[in-house]
Design an enzyme around this catalytic site. Structure first.
Site, short mmCIF file in Angstrom:
data_model
loop_
_atom_site.label_atom_id
_atom_site.label_comp_id
_atom_site.label_asym_id
_atom_site.label_seq_id
_atom_site.Cartn_x
_atom_site.Cartn_y
_atom_site.Cartn_z
N ASP A 98 1.55 -2.68 -5.87
CA ASP A 98 1.63 -4.03 -5.35
C ASP A 98 0.41 -4.81 -5.86
OD1 ASP A 98 3.08 -5.77 -3.12
OD2 ASP A 98 0.97 -5.85 -2.59
N TYR A 207 -4.29 -13.21 -2.44
CA TYR A 207 -3.41 -14.33 -2.76
C TYR A 207 -4.19 -15.62 -2.98
CZ TYR A 207 0.40 -11.23 -1.54
OH TYR A 207 1.27 -10.18 -1.53
N HIS A 262 10.46 -1.27 -2.53
CA HIS A 262 9.14 -1.62 -3.04
C HIS A 262 8.07 -0.59 -2.72
CE1 HIS A 262 5.70 -4.05 -4.14
NE2 HIS A 262 5.28 -4.12 -2.88
#
Length: 283
Positions: A98, A207, A262
Protein backbone atom coordinates in the site's frame (compact mmCIF):
# COMPACT_ATOMS: atom_id res chain seq x y z
CA UNK A 1 5.95 -21.40 17.60
CA UNK A 2 8.18 -18.63 16.27
CA UNK A 3 9.47 -16.34 19.00
CA UNK A 4 8.81 -12.66 18.30
CA UNK A 5 11.04 -9.97 19.73
CA UNK A 6 10.13 -6.30 19.89
CA UNK A 7 11.96 -3.08 20.57
CA UNK A 8 12.34 0.56 19.63
CA UNK A 9 14.98 2.27 17.52
CA UNK A 10 15.72 6.02 17.19
CA UNK A 11 15.97 7.12 13.55
CA UNK A 12 15.82 10.41 11.69
CA UNK A 13 14.39 12.41 14.61
CA UNK A 14 11.73 9.87 15.65
CA UNK A 15 11.60 6.59 17.52
CA UNK A 16 10.13 3.60 15.72
CA UNK A 17 8.71 0.43 17.22
CA UNK A 18 9.57 -2.85 15.52
CA UNK A 19 8.93 -6.58 15.80
CA UNK A 20 11.36 -9.22 14.58
CA UNK A 21 11.77 -12.96 14.35
CA UNK A 22 14.03 -15.56 12.76
CA UNK A 23 17.63 -15.68 11.63
CA UNK A 24 19.38 -15.44 8.29
CA UNK A 25 19.29 -13.05 5.32
CA UNK A 26 17.02 -10.15 6.32
CA UNK A 27 13.58 -9.07 5.10
CA UNK A 28 12.24 -5.64 6.10
CA UNK A 29 8.43 -5.33 6.11
CA UNK A 30 6.76 -1.93 5.60
CA UNK A 31 3.00 -1.67 6.18
CA UNK A 32 0.58 0.72 4.50
CA UNK A 33 -2.15 3.15 5.54
CA UNK A 34 -4.13 2.10 8.63
CA UNK A 35 -1.65 -0.72 9.15
CA UNK A 36 1.14 -1.37 11.65
CA UNK A 37 3.67 -4.14 12.10
CA UNK A 38 0.60 -6.18 13.09
CA UNK A 39 -0.34 -6.31 9.40
CA UNK A 40 2.37 -8.93 8.92
CA UNK A 41 1.39 -11.21 11.83
CA UNK A 42 0.38 -14.11 9.59
CA UNK A 43 3.34 -14.07 7.21
CA UNK A 44 6.11 -13.37 9.71
CA UNK A 45 6.22 -16.91 11.14
CA UNK A 46 6.33 -18.33 7.62
CA UNK A 47 9.15 -16.02 6.52
CA UNK A 48 11.02 -16.30 9.82
CA UNK A 49 11.38 -20.05 9.37
CA UNK A 50 14.07 -19.23 6.79
CA UNK A 51 14.95 -15.54 7.16
CA UNK A 52 15.42 -12.80 9.74
CA UNK A 53 12.28 -10.69 9.45
CA UNK A 54 11.77 -7.18 10.85
CA UNK A 55 8.42 -5.37 10.70
CA UNK A 56 8.29 -1.68 11.56
CA UNK A 57 5.55 0.55 12.86
CA UNK A 58 6.20 3.45 10.50
CA UNK A 59 6.28 6.97 11.89
CA UNK A 60 2.72 7.99 12.68
CA UNK A 61 1.50 4.45 13.38
CA UNK A 62 1.13 1.87 16.11
CA UNK A 63 3.63 2.34 18.90
CA UNK A 64 5.98 4.63 16.97
CA UNK A 65 6.21 8.42 17.32
CA UNK A 66 3.43 10.44 15.69
CA UNK A 67 4.61 13.88 14.55
CA UNK A 68 2.32 15.88 12.27
CA UNK A 69 5.02 16.39 9.61
CA UNK A 70 7.66 14.29 7.90
CA UNK A 71 5.62 11.99 5.67
CA UNK A 72 7.02 12.65 2.20
CA UNK A 73 8.51 9.58 0.56
CA UNK A 74 12.17 10.56 0.89
CA UNK A 75 11.85 11.27 4.62
CA UNK A 76 10.14 7.92 5.15
CA UNK A 77 12.78 6.22 3.00
CA UNK A 78 15.45 7.73 5.21
CA UNK A 79 13.61 6.32 8.23
CA UNK A 80 13.89 2.90 6.57
CA UNK A 81 17.56 3.34 5.70
CA UNK A 82 18.50 4.38 9.22
CA UNK A 83 16.39 1.67 10.83
CA UNK A 84 17.96 -0.94 8.57
CA UNK A 85 21.46 0.22 9.51
CA UNK A 86 20.70 0.54 13.24
CA UNK A 87 19.21 -2.96 13.39
CA UNK A 88 22.11 -4.48 11.48
CA UNK A 89 20.12 -5.56 8.44
CA UNK A 90 22.68 -6.40 5.76
CA UNK A 91 21.10 -5.61 2.39
CA UNK A 92 17.54 -6.58 3.24
CA UNK A 93 14.80 -7.44 0.81
CA UNK A 94 12.35 -4.59 1.43
CA UNK A 95 8.64 -5.42 1.22
CA UNK A 96 6.27 -2.46 1.01
CA UNK A 97 2.48 -2.71 0.96
CA UNK A 98 0.00 0.00 0.00
CA UNK A 99 1.42 3.48 0.79
CA UNK A 100 4.38 1.76 2.44
CA UNK A 101 5.46 0.59 -1.00
CA UNK A 102 6.39 4.19 -1.90
CA UNK A 103 9.17 4.74 0.68
CA UNK A 104 10.28 1.15 0.09
CA UNK A 105 10.75 1.98 -3.60
CA UNK A 106 12.57 5.22 -2.79
CA UNK A 107 14.84 3.39 -0.34
CA UNK A 108 15.75 0.91 -3.07
CA UNK A 109 16.23 3.66 -5.65
CA UNK A 110 18.32 5.88 -3.41
CA UNK A 111 20.41 3.17 -1.74
CA UNK A 112 20.67 0.34 -4.28
CA UNK A 113 23.81 -1.07 -2.64
CA UNK A 114 21.95 -1.33 0.68
CA UNK A 115 18.91 -3.22 -0.67
CA UNK A 116 18.95 -6.74 -2.11
CA UNK A 117 15.47 -6.65 -3.62
CA UNK A 118 12.15 -4.78 -3.55
CA UNK A 119 8.67 -6.28 -3.20
CA UNK A 120 6.00 -3.74 -4.25
CA UNK A 121 2.57 -4.84 -3.07
CA UNK A 122 -0.83 -3.76 -4.45
CA UNK A 123 -0.43 0.01 -4.80
CA UNK A 124 -0.58 2.58 -7.61
CA UNK A 125 2.66 4.27 -8.67
CA UNK A 126 2.40 8.00 -7.86
CA UNK A 127 4.24 10.07 -10.42
CA UNK A 128 3.12 7.72 -13.18
CA UNK A 129 -0.50 6.61 -12.85
CA UNK A 130 -2.11 7.96 -9.68
CA UNK A 131 -4.31 10.40 -11.61
CA UNK A 132 -5.79 7.48 -13.56
CA UNK A 133 -7.16 5.91 -10.37
CA UNK A 134 -8.19 9.11 -8.58
CA UNK A 135 -10.17 10.62 -11.49
CA UNK A 136 -13.96 10.48 -11.07
CA UNK A 137 -15.05 9.23 -14.49
CA UNK A 138 -17.46 6.69 -15.98
CA UNK A 139 -14.45 4.51 -16.81
CA UNK A 140 -13.35 4.53 -13.18
CA UNK A 141 -16.45 4.03 -11.00
CA UNK A 142 -14.41 2.76 -8.03
CA UNK A 143 -12.45 5.97 -7.76
CA UNK A 144 -9.72 6.15 -5.12
CA UNK A 145 -11.52 9.14 -3.62
CA UNK A 146 -9.74 8.99 -0.27
CA UNK A 147 -6.43 10.20 -1.73
CA UNK A 148 -7.75 13.75 -2.11
CA UNK A 149 -9.85 13.69 1.06
CA UNK A 150 -7.03 12.36 3.23
CA UNK A 151 -4.64 14.96 1.81
CA UNK A 152 -6.52 17.86 3.36
CA UNK A 153 -4.82 19.39 6.42
CA UNK A 154 -6.55 18.53 9.72
CA UNK A 155 -10.00 17.94 8.17
CA UNK A 156 -9.90 14.11 7.90
CA UNK A 157 -8.90 13.75 11.55
CA UNK A 158 -11.68 16.12 12.62
CA UNK A 159 -14.22 14.12 10.61
CA UNK A 160 -13.12 10.72 11.92
CA UNK A 161 -12.38 11.68 15.54
CA UNK A 162 -14.42 9.34 17.74
CA UNK A 163 -15.29 7.21 14.71
CA UNK A 164 -12.03 5.25 14.44
CA UNK A 165 -13.92 1.96 14.70
CA UNK A 166 -16.09 2.89 11.71
CA UNK A 167 -13.05 4.12 9.75
CA UNK A 168 -11.15 0.87 10.19
CA UNK A 169 -14.21 -1.32 9.70
CA UNK A 170 -15.29 0.33 6.43
CA UNK A 171 -11.91 0.54 4.76
CA UNK A 172 -10.51 -2.84 5.79
CA UNK A 173 -13.73 -4.72 5.12
CA UNK A 174 -14.20 -3.08 1.71
CA UNK A 175 -10.67 -3.96 0.58
CA UNK A 176 -10.67 -7.72 1.08
CA UNK A 177 -12.22 -10.48 -0.98
CA UNK A 178 -13.22 -12.33 2.19
CA UNK A 179 -14.30 -9.99 5.01
CA UNK A 180 -13.92 -12.81 7.55
CA UNK A 181 -10.15 -12.65 7.02
CA UNK A 182 -10.11 -9.49 9.18
CA UNK A 183 -11.44 -10.25 12.65
CA UNK A 184 -12.88 -7.93 15.27
CA UNK A 185 -9.65 -8.43 17.24
CA UNK A 186 -7.60 -7.35 14.21
CA UNK A 187 -9.66 -4.21 13.75
CA UNK A 188 -9.37 -3.36 17.44
CA UNK A 189 -5.57 -3.43 17.20
CA UNK A 190 -5.58 -0.95 14.31
CA UNK A 191 -8.04 1.28 16.17
CA UNK A 192 -5.76 1.24 19.22
CA UNK A 193 -2.96 2.95 17.30
CA UNK A 194 -5.24 5.52 15.71
CA UNK A 195 -6.60 6.52 19.11
CA UNK A 196 -3.17 7.33 20.51
CA UNK A 197 -2.41 11.08 20.79
CA UNK A 198 -1.85 12.44 17.28
CA UNK A 199 -2.65 9.08 15.72
CA UNK A 200 -5.38 10.15 13.34
CA UNK A 201 -3.59 13.25 12.02
CA UNK A 202 -0.36 11.27 11.65
CA UNK A 203 -2.09 8.47 9.77
CA UNK A 204 -3.11 10.88 7.02
CA UNK A 205 0.42 12.30 6.67
CA UNK A 206 1.35 10.06 3.74
CA UNK A 207 -1.60 11.50 1.81
CA UNK A 208 -0.82 15.11 2.70
CA UNK A 209 2.57 14.58 1.06
CA UNK A 210 1.43 12.28 -1.77
CA UNK A 211 2.03 14.79 -4.57
CA UNK A 212 5.49 15.60 -3.20
CA UNK A 213 6.21 11.88 -3.03
CA UNK A 214 5.03 11.51 -6.63
CA UNK A 215 7.58 14.13 -7.73
CA UNK A 216 10.27 12.35 -5.71
CA UNK A 217 9.46 9.02 -7.36
CA UNK A 218 9.64 10.53 -10.84
CA UNK A 219 13.04 12.03 -10.06
CA UNK A 220 14.38 8.87 -8.40
CA UNK A 221 13.32 6.68 -11.34
CA UNK A 222 14.58 8.89 -14.16
CA UNK A 223 16.93 5.93 -14.61
CA UNK A 224 15.43 2.51 -14.01
CA UNK A 225 16.05 0.72 -10.72
CA UNK A 226 18.82 -1.84 -10.81
CA UNK A 227 17.39 -3.60 -7.76
CA UNK A 228 15.24 -6.63 -8.74
CA UNK A 229 11.52 -6.13 -8.11
CA UNK A 230 8.72 -8.52 -7.25
CA UNK A 231 5.33 -6.94 -8.02
CA UNK A 232 2.42 -8.50 -6.10
CA UNK A 233 -1.27 -7.73 -6.43
CA UNK A 234 -4.48 -9.39 -5.33
CA UNK A 235 -6.85 -10.66 -7.98
CA UNK A 236 -9.41 -8.13 -6.74
CA UNK A 237 -6.86 -5.56 -5.57
CA UNK A 238 -4.97 -2.89 -7.45
CA UNK A 239 -4.65 -3.80 -11.15
CA UNK A 240 -1.49 -3.66 -13.23
CA UNK A 241 1.21 -3.65 -10.53
CA UNK A 242 3.65 -5.64 -12.66
CA UNK A 243 3.08 -3.40 -15.70
CA UNK A 244 3.61 -0.19 -13.75
CA UNK A 245 6.81 -1.48 -12.14
CA UNK A 246 8.23 -2.31 -15.56
CA UNK A 247 8.15 1.45 -16.20
CA UNK A 248 10.69 2.06 -13.44
CA UNK A 249 12.73 -1.12 -12.93
CA UNK A 250 14.99 -3.25 -15.11
CA UNK A 251 14.10 -6.64 -13.62
CA UNK A 252 10.49 -7.30 -12.61
CA UNK A 253 8.64 -10.47 -11.68
CA UNK A 254 4.87 -10.34 -11.25
CA UNK A 255 2.58 -12.44 -9.04
CA UNK A 256 -1.20 -12.19 -8.76
CA UNK A 257 -2.73 -13.84 -5.69
CA UNK A 258 -6.00 -15.52 -6.61
CA UNK A 259 -9.22 -14.90 -4.64
CA UNK A 260 -7.49 -12.02 -2.86
CA UNK A 261 -8.23 -8.33 -2.46
CA UNK A 262 -5.92 -5.53 -1.37
CA UNK A 263 -4.67 -6.90 1.96
CA UNK A 264 -2.56 -9.65 0.45
CA UNK A 265 -0.51 -10.58 3.53
CA UNK A 266 -3.63 -10.83 5.69
CA UNK A 267 -5.87 -12.63 3.20
CA UNK A 268 -3.43 -15.07 1.58
CA UNK A 269 -0.45 -15.35 3.97
CA UNK A 270 0.70 -18.76 2.72
CA UNK A 271 0.73 -17.74 -0.94
CA UNK A 272 2.23 -14.35 -0.10
CA UNK A 273 5.08 -15.84 1.93
CA UNK A 274 5.73 -18.45 -0.76
CA UNK A 275 6.05 -15.74 -3.41
CA UNK A 276 8.39 -13.61 -1.29
CA UNK A 277 10.61 -16.54 -0.33
CA UNK A 278 10.81 -17.76 -3.92
CA UNK A 279 11.86 -14.25 -4.96
CA UNK A 280 14.53 -14.01 -2.27
CA UNK A 281 16.05 -17.29 -3.43
CA UNK A 282 16.77 -15.74 -6.84
CA UNK A 283 18.80 -12.84 -5.42
Amino acid sequence: MTAFRSGKVPVNGVTLHYVEAGEGPPILLVHGWLGTSYHWRRVMPLLAARRRVVALDMRGYGDSDKPYAGYDGLTLAEDLRQASAALGLDRPVVVGHDMGALPALLFAAGSPDAVRGLVYVDEPLPGYNLDRFTAFTRENPFVYWWFAFNAQPRVPALMWQGKEVELVDWFLTSMVADPSSITAEDKAEYVRGLRKPGGLDASFGWYREALTTADQIRAATSEKLRVPVLAINGQYGHPGVEEQMRLVAETVTGVTLETCGHLCAEERPDAFAEAVLAFTQTL
